[in-house]
Design a protein around this motif. Structure first.
Motif, PDB file in Angstrom:
ATOM      1  N   ILE A  37      33.512  44.794  45.271  1.00  0.00           N
ATOM      2  CA  ILE A  37      33.841  45.513  44.038  1.00  0.00           C
ATOM      3  C   ILE A  37      33.642  44.520  42.907  1.00  0.00           C
ATOM      4  CG2 ILE A  37      35.649  46.652  42.698  1.00  0.00           C
ATOM      5  CD1 ILE A  37      36.973  47.305  45.480  1.00  0.00           C
ATOM      6  N   PHE A  39      33.734  44.118  38.818  1.00  0.00           N
ATOM      7  CA  PHE A  39      34.066  44.784  37.558  1.00  0.00           C
ATOM      8  C   PHE A  39      33.747  43.870  36.389  1.00  0.00           C
ATOM      9  CE2 PHE A  39      38.035  42.599  38.407  1.00  0.00           C
ATOM     10  CZ  PHE A  39      38.610  42.325  37.174  1.00  0.00           C
ATOM     11  N   TYR A  41      34.393  43.135  32.411  1.00  0.00           N
ATOM     12  CA  TYR A  41      35.414  43.373  31.397  1.00  0.00           C
ATOM     13  C   TYR A  41      35.067  42.558  30.148  1.00  0.00           C
ATOM     14  CZ  TYR A  41      37.261  38.921  33.124  1.00  0.00           C
ATOM     15  OH  TYR A  41      37.390  37.604  33.495  1.00  0.00           O
ATOM     16  N   GLN A  52      43.957  45.353  33.362  1.00  0.00           N
ATOM     17  CA  GLN A  52      42.989  45.720  34.393  1.00  0.00           C
ATOM     18  C   GLN A  52      42.881  44.622  35.454  1.00  0.00           C
ATOM     19  OE1 GLN A  52      38.899  46.099  33.072  1.00  0.00           O
ATOM     20  NE2 GLN A  52      38.378  47.428  34.791  1.00  0.00           N
ATOM     21  N   PHE A  56      43.882  44.869  39.470  1.00  0.00           N
ATOM     22  CA  PHE A  56      43.001  44.504  40.586  1.00  0.00           C
ATOM     23  C   PHE A  56      43.697  43.465  41.474  1.00  0.00           C
ATOM     24  CE2 PHE A  56      39.136  46.400  38.574  1.00  0.00           C
ATOM     25  CZ  PHE A  56      38.639  47.047  39.697  1.00  0.00           C
ATOM     26  N   GLY A  72      35.559  39.693  39.291  1.00  0.00           N
ATOM     27  CA  GLY A  72      35.550  40.071  37.887  1.00  0.00           C
ATOM     28  C   GLY A  72      34.508  39.241  37.156  1.00  0.00           C
ATOM     29  N   ARG A 124      32.708  48.254  29.673  1.00  0.00           N
ATOM     30  CA  ARG A 124      33.612  48.097  30.820  1.00  0.00           C
ATOM     31  C   ARG A 124      33.086  48.960  31.970  1.00  0.00           C
ATOM     32  NH1 ARG A 124      38.756  46.173  30.454  1.00  0.00           N
ATOM     33  NH2 ARG A 124      38.857  46.652  28.231  1.00  0.00           N
ATOM     34  N   THR A 126      32.446  49.207  36.560  1.00  0.00           N
ATOM     35  CA  THR A 126      32.781  48.746  37.907  1.00  0.00           C
ATOM     36  C   THR A 126      31.717  49.242  38.879  1.00  0.00           C
ATOM     37  OG1 THR A 126      35.143  48.776  37.432  1.00  0.00           O
ATOM     38  CG2 THR A 126      34.522  48.837  39.751  1.00  0.00           C
ATOM     39  N   HIS A 147      42.332  52.638  35.924  1.00  0.00           N
ATOM     40  CA  HIS A 147      41.023  52.516  36.558  1.00  0.00           C
ATOM     41  C   HIS A 147      41.121  52.047  38.013  1.00  0.00           C
ATOM     42  CE1 HIS A 147      36.844  51.913  37.264  1.00  0.00           C
ATOM     43  NE2 HIS A 147      37.022  50.623  37.453  1.00  0.00           N
ATOM     44  N   VAL A 151      39.636  53.727  41.450  1.00  0.00           N
ATOM     45  CA  VAL A 151      38.739  53.068  42.407  1.00  0.00           C
ATOM     46  C   VAL A 151      39.351  53.144  43.816  1.00  0.00           C
ATOM     47  CG1 VAL A 151      37.700  50.855  43.087  1.00  0.00           C
ATOM     48  CG2 VAL A 151      37.693  51.552  40.679  1.00  0.00           C
TER      49      VAL A 151
END
Length: 157
Positions: A37, A39, A41, A52, A56, A72, A124, A126, A147, A151
């Motif tokens: 995953i 993401f 930002y 956020q 996570f 991230g 932003r 993902t 968010h 997910v």
């Protein structure tokens, strides 16, 4: 202005090698065999991004138990990412992409509407990448609030 890339499920995820908050270089290729995953930002240590990132972090254990690694990515330099990770107890890799090359490869940087004005900046976003390096889900223009729960629901985690 260059045309913004939009990734879709089934497409190969753009490869990258970026430095994390501890000075280690992490490549997407190193994670082959694992679902990832990623993401993007806008900026470390701002309220929405902190929320956020912390959400996570709170979900890292269930994500890892389900076979996912969380990463991230922001434009922040490594030193700021280190302060962010230390301040907010973030244990997963926060990767530095100061020139936005990886952001652009994923379509996570470009024109966006910011309070009624069109500006260029981080979008932003993902991405869920499967164990073979293909895009499984591409979520653009996501809201920081709620968010991570979205997910988790999407991935049944």
């Amino acid at each position: 202005m260059t045309e913004r890339v939009i990734l879709e499920p089934g497409m190969p995820a753009p490869e990258f090698s970026l430095t994390d908050q501890d000075g280690n270089v992490l490549s997407l290729a190193d994670l082959r065999g694992t679902r990832v995953i990623v993401f993007f930002y806008p900026q470390a240590m701002t309220p929405a991004c902190t929320m956020q990132a912390c959400e996570f972090q709170e979900s890292t254990e269930p994500f890892e138990a389900a076979g996912f690694r969380v990463l991230g990515i922001s434009r922040d330099d490594v030193e700021k990412l280190k302060r962010f990770a230390d301040r907010d107890s973030i244990e997963y890799p926060l990767l530095s992409d100061p020139d936005t090359e990886v952001h652009r490869a994923y379509g996570a940087f470009g024109e966006k509407n910011s309070y009624g004005r069109i500006v260029e900046g981080v979008i932003r976003s993902t991405f869920v990448i499967d164990s073979e390096g293909k895009i499984e889900h591409a979520l653009y223009n996501v809201k920081a609030t709620g968010h991570v729960a979205r997910v988790r629901k999407l991935l049944s985690v």
